[in-house]
Design a protein around this motif. Sequence first.
Motif, PDB file in Angstrom:
ATOM      1  N   ALA A  76      -3.947  25.502 -16.392  1.00 20.09           N
ATOM      2  CA  ALA A  76      -4.217  25.024 -15.032  1.00 20.09           C
ATOM      3  C   ALA A  76      -4.494  23.525 -15.016  1.00 20.09           C
ATOM      4  N   VAL A  77      -5.227  23.050 -16.008  1.00 20.10           N
ATOM      5  CA  VAL A  77      -5.576  21.631 -16.053  1.00 20.10           C
ATOM      6  C   VAL A  77      -4.343  20.764 -16.286  1.00 20.10           C
ATOM      7  N   THR A  78      -3.418  21.252 -17.100  1.00 23.07           N
ATOM      8  CA  THR A  78      -2.237  20.452 -17.449  1.00 23.07           C
ATOM      9  C   THR A  78      -1.066  20.660 -16.490  1.00 23.07           C
ATOM     10  N   ASN A  79      -1.217  21.530 -15.515  1.00 26.18           N
ATOM     11  CA  ASN A  79      -0.140  21.803 -14.557  1.00 26.18           C
ATOM     12  C   ASN A  79      -0.276  20.895 -13.343  1.00 26.18           C
ATOM     13  N   PRO A  80       0.681  20.018 -13.099  1.00 27.13           N
ATOM     14  CA  PRO A  80       0.554  19.107 -11.944  1.00 27.13           C
ATOM     15  C   PRO A  80       0.551  19.841 -10.613  1.00 27.13           C
ATOM     16  N   VAL A  82      -0.992  22.598  -9.938  1.00 31.32           N
ATOM     17  CA  VAL A  82      -2.360  23.047  -9.671  1.00 31.32           C
ATOM     18  C   VAL A  82      -3.170  21.911  -9.061  1.00 31.32           C
ATOM     19  N   ALA A  83      -3.027  20.707  -9.609  1.00 34.19           N
ATOM     20  CA  ALA A  83      -3.743  19.551  -9.050  1.00 34.19           C
ATOM     21  C   ALA A  83      -3.294  19.257  -7.626  1.00 34.19           C
ATOM     22  N   GLU A  84      -2.005  19.450  -7.375  1.00 31.52           N
ATOM     23  CA  GLU A  84      -1.475  19.184  -6.030  1.00 31.52           C
ATOM     24  C   GLU A  84      -2.010  20.185  -5.010  1.00 31.52           C
ATOM     25  N   THR A  85      -1.984  21.473  -5.374  1.00 33.69           N
ATOM     26  CA  THR A  85      -2.456  22.491  -4.436  1.00 33.69           C
ATOM     27  C   THR A  85      -3.970  22.505  -4.317  1.00 33.69           C
ATOM     28  N   MET A  96      -2.999  27.578  -4.704  1.00 34.37           N
ATOM     29  CA  MET A  96      -3.563  27.165  -5.989  1.00 34.37           C
ATOM     30  C   MET A  96      -3.714  28.365  -6.922  1.00 34.37           C
ATOM     31  N   LEU A  97      -4.215  29.481  -6.395  1.00 39.13           N
ATOM     32  CA  LEU A  97      -4.392  30.658  -7.239  1.00 39.13           C
ATOM     33  C   LEU A  97      -3.053  31.155  -7.757  1.00 39.13           C
ATOM     34  N   VAL A 100      -2.080  29.004 -10.641  1.00 39.48           N
ATOM     35  CA  VAL A 100      -2.926  29.248 -11.809  1.00 39.48           C
ATOM     36  C   VAL A 100      -2.464  30.495 -12.564  1.00 39.48           C
ATOM     37  N   PHE A 101      -2.143  31.552 -11.807  1.00 39.18           N
ATOM     38  CA  PHE A 101      -1.801  32.825 -12.448  1.00 39.18           C
ATOM     39  C   PHE A 101      -0.314  32.978 -12.728  1.00 39.18           C
ATOM     40  N   LYS A 102       0.509  32.058 -12.247  1.00 42.39           N
ATOM     41  CA  LYS A 102       1.948  32.194 -12.413  1.00 42.39           C
ATOM     42  C   LYS A 102       2.378  32.238 -13.882  1.00 42.39           C
ATOM     43  N   PRO A 103       1.830  31.397 -14.786  1.00 40.98           N
ATOM     44  CA  PRO A 103       2.252  31.487 -16.200  1.00 40.98           C
ATOM     45  C   PRO A 103       1.966  32.849 -16.822  1.00 40.98           C
ATOM     46  N   TYR A 104       0.775  33.412 -16.544  1.00 42.13           N
ATOM     47  CA  TYR A 104       0.464  34.712 -17.118  1.00 42.13           C
ATOM     48  C   TYR A 104       1.302  35.815 -16.479  1.00 42.13           C
TER      49      TYR A 104
END
Length: 449
Positions: A76-80, A82-85, A96-97, A100-104
């Motif tokens: 989440a921290v390294t995903n741009p 996430v910062a945008e949303t 945003m959620l 955050v959960f999309k990779p998993y």
Amino acid sequence: MSDAKTPRDEDDVAADVALDTADGAMAPSPVPASSQGGTIPHAAGGSLFRQIVTGNAMVSVLSVLLAIVLGGILMAVTNPRVAETAGYFFARPGDMLSEVFKPYAALVQGSLFNWAGADTAAQLYPITETLTVSTPLIFAGLGVALAFRAGLFNIGAQGQIIFGALFGAYVGFTWHLPFLVHLLVVIIAGLVGGAIWGGIVGLLKARTGAHEVIVTIMLNYIANFLLLFLLTTPAFQRKGSTNPISPFLDQTALFPELLGPQFRLHAGFLVAVLATVFVWWLLNRSTLGFEFRAVGANQSAARTAGINVPRAVILVMALAGALAGLAGIAQVSGTEKYLSGGVAASIGFDAITVALLGRSTPWGTFFAGLLFGAFRAGGVAMQAQTQTPIDIVLVIQSLIVLFIAAPPLVRAIFGLNPRKKKNTTRGRGSGTGSGATSGGKIESGAATA
């Protein structure tokens, strides 16, 4: 009838002292033999639920959970995105959620079930791929775990996989035998190759005292460079090819496909299940397995009990190497169908993590192999769908090892320290028990006022 407790006879006290000190050969233990009987009070943390949640199995589960959570935070921290949303989180928190959960979600979709698949085969392909990737991890993990139970740190699974694949592949493309006979001979050749490479370590350990960690690391290099050399010789290199790869194995030397040609899942997975059952029986139901466990617990005590420790060391390393050799067979006779320089990949090193996560138990190692197989299979889909680096999977695996190596840390994070409650109840003791005084000392005999 009086309820008062009478002091213990002098003969009984002397017998307890003799038992506790082995007739004066050892120093007294912190807990004398006279106080080691009885039952554990329920209030002192002896409940079944507390034993379950503070046990090794639960610590392993919580270690995986904690590693997944920290891995998710890192993604989440390294995903741009996430910062945008996050800038309009309170307006649309779902955006945003979702990021955050999309990779998993992609990891699950690539390792268990692809709900977006066009048909049933496409939907079930991820779970079959997980089982396929898990098969060599289970074999190699069992080899490492078996050595762990005997007190030996087997880092040589990588070389043992290579030798098992080397022996099995050569028999597979040079010998021409009937179907079941050919496959059986290939499996035996892989067992022999891995056992030889593992047995060398056991022999050096037993006869010269050489440390198995150093020996296995060096043998890994020897096996790897020997494989690369042999693949450039006429005996192993495929004719008409300039690449260092072997000819394809005969069809009679391959594991049968379990679900048809559209899936890579092969009968090697069933062999991995049988290998797990065999290791469980060996360790828990056989005399040889008892010797292995006794040597792992205390070599001096095992030697005193009449166990041939050098023989046990040689045998356990040979068996560990044979199990790792089966991982090589799963590669050349199941997944790859030919021998190459990358046949072992990083399986031998991942097997160490698998054995640690499985607490060196056969079935624990089996399920840990399935988990790591899911990570490896789903990591590809995660990177393809979300552009999340597949190296995140390696970070999660490393975090699992970190937490597995520090059980008190995991228990402290989840508030499961068994000593905490015990110390609390200990402070409530009064002077009316069997030997408890106001100063906290324990004395044998009747309680003192």
